[in-house]
Design an enzyme around this catalytic site. Structure first.
Site, short mmCIF file in Angstrom:
data_model
loop_
_atom_site.label_atom_id
_atom_site.label_comp_id
_atom_site.label_asym_id
_atom_site.label_seq_id
_atom_site.Cartn_x
_atom_site.Cartn_y
_atom_site.Cartn_z
N HIS A 132 -53.78 2.32 3.48
CA HIS A 132 -53.49 2.30 4.92
C HIS A 132 -52.00 2.00 5.11
CE1 HIS A 132 -54.25 1.90 9.17
NE2 HIS A 132 -53.44 0.85 9.15
N ASN A 159 -59.00 2.51 -0.22
CA ASN A 159 -58.28 3.29 0.80
C ASN A 159 -56.84 2.81 0.85
OD1 ASN A 159 -57.99 5.02 3.15
ND2 ASN A 159 -57.98 3.16 4.38
C1 GRF Z 1 -50.87 8.33 4.34
O1 GRF Z 1 -49.93 7.83 5.24
C2 GRF Z 1 -51.96 7.31 4.13
O2 GRF Z 1 -51.52 6.01 4.23
C3 GRF Z 1 -52.90 7.62 5.25
O3 GRF Z 1 -52.86 9.02 5.38
C4 GRF Z 1 -51.61 9.53 4.89
C5 GRF Z 1 -51.92 10.57 3.86
O4 GRF Z 1 -50.80 11.26 3.43
N1 GRF Z 1 -54.18 7.02 5.01
P1 GRF Z 1 -50.90 12.25 2.18
O5 GRF Z 1 -51.96 13.30 2.50
O6 GRF Z 1 -51.25 11.46 0.96
O7 GRF Z 1 -49.55 12.88 2.06
#
Ligand code: GRF
Length: 210
Positions: free
Chosen positions: A110, A108
């Protein structure tokens, strides 16, 4: 060849970063087998389609119970026989059964330096709002393996990002994506594809390049 499923819920800029890194050869010996979203309107699905990558939507809304959804989700996933599941902005809590079955094979991204601003309720802009409220001068992003807790799994990579005077949550979110997320997520996948990542006593060890 590492076969990957990317799970998304929204815009998919991290998915884009992964696809671009594969095209550029920054991720080697890996391919995305499928992109799965819980939200049929996720722009991420369009990004996958544009690349000719199989993309599907499985929404809890289409099932009578959470158990039914979980079962359907796992069945669907198993069809693709993937080696790695990448959560790239996936807002559904994964069922324990999937986490057990894919132990140390789910990662994941974060948008903070774990253990700061993580855990239940810390997602999307809320993470950056909390960082600004606390007044930290440095934030960043973390790629970690997924275990049964929220943001508690072994940390693979982290990258720091400066907080600047006048930042809004939106400005900070964008900087964290550009300077950290879009770099460390593809990098982590490349390291995993090269077999350089292992988990020992709950901590990640990254083998030196030979
Ligand atoms: C990102 O900020 C990621 O860290 C979080 O959700 C967001 C997803 O953005 N888990 P995207 O859909 O990849 O543009």
């Amino acid at each position: 060849m590492l076969k990957i499923a990317v799970l998304v819920s929204g815009g998919g800029t991290n998915l884009q970063a992964i696809m671009d890194a594969i095209d550029a050869g920054d991720i080697q010996d890996a391919a995305i087998s499928v992109v799965i979203s819980n939200n049929k309107n996720a722009f991420a699905l369009e990004r996958a389609a544009k690349k000719g990558i199989e993309n599907i939507c499985i929404s809890p809304k289409d099932y009578e119970s959470r158990e039914d959804f979980n079962r359907a989700f796992l069945e669907k996933l198993e069809i693709y026989q993937v080696d790695l599941i990448v959560l790239a902005g996936f807002l559904v809590v994964l069922p324990g059964e999937i986490i057990t079955r894919y132990e140390n094979r789910i990662i994941n991204i974060h948008p903070s330096l774990i253990p700061s601003f993580c855990g239940k309720g810390f997602y999307g802009l809320k993470v950056h709002e909390a960082a600004l409220l606390r007044g930290v001068k440095i934030t960043g992003a973390t790629v970690h393996f997924v275990d049964k807790g929220t943001d508690t799994g072994p940390i693979i990579l982290q990258k720091a990002v400066e907080v600047k005077e006048g930042d809004t949550p939106e400005i900070l979110q964008r900087r964290v994506m550009e300077e950290a997320e879009w770099k460390i997520l593809p990098r982590a996948i490349d390291l995993i594809a090269k077999g350089r990542v292992s988990v020992i006593d709950g901590k990640v060890n990254i083998k030196e390049e030979i």
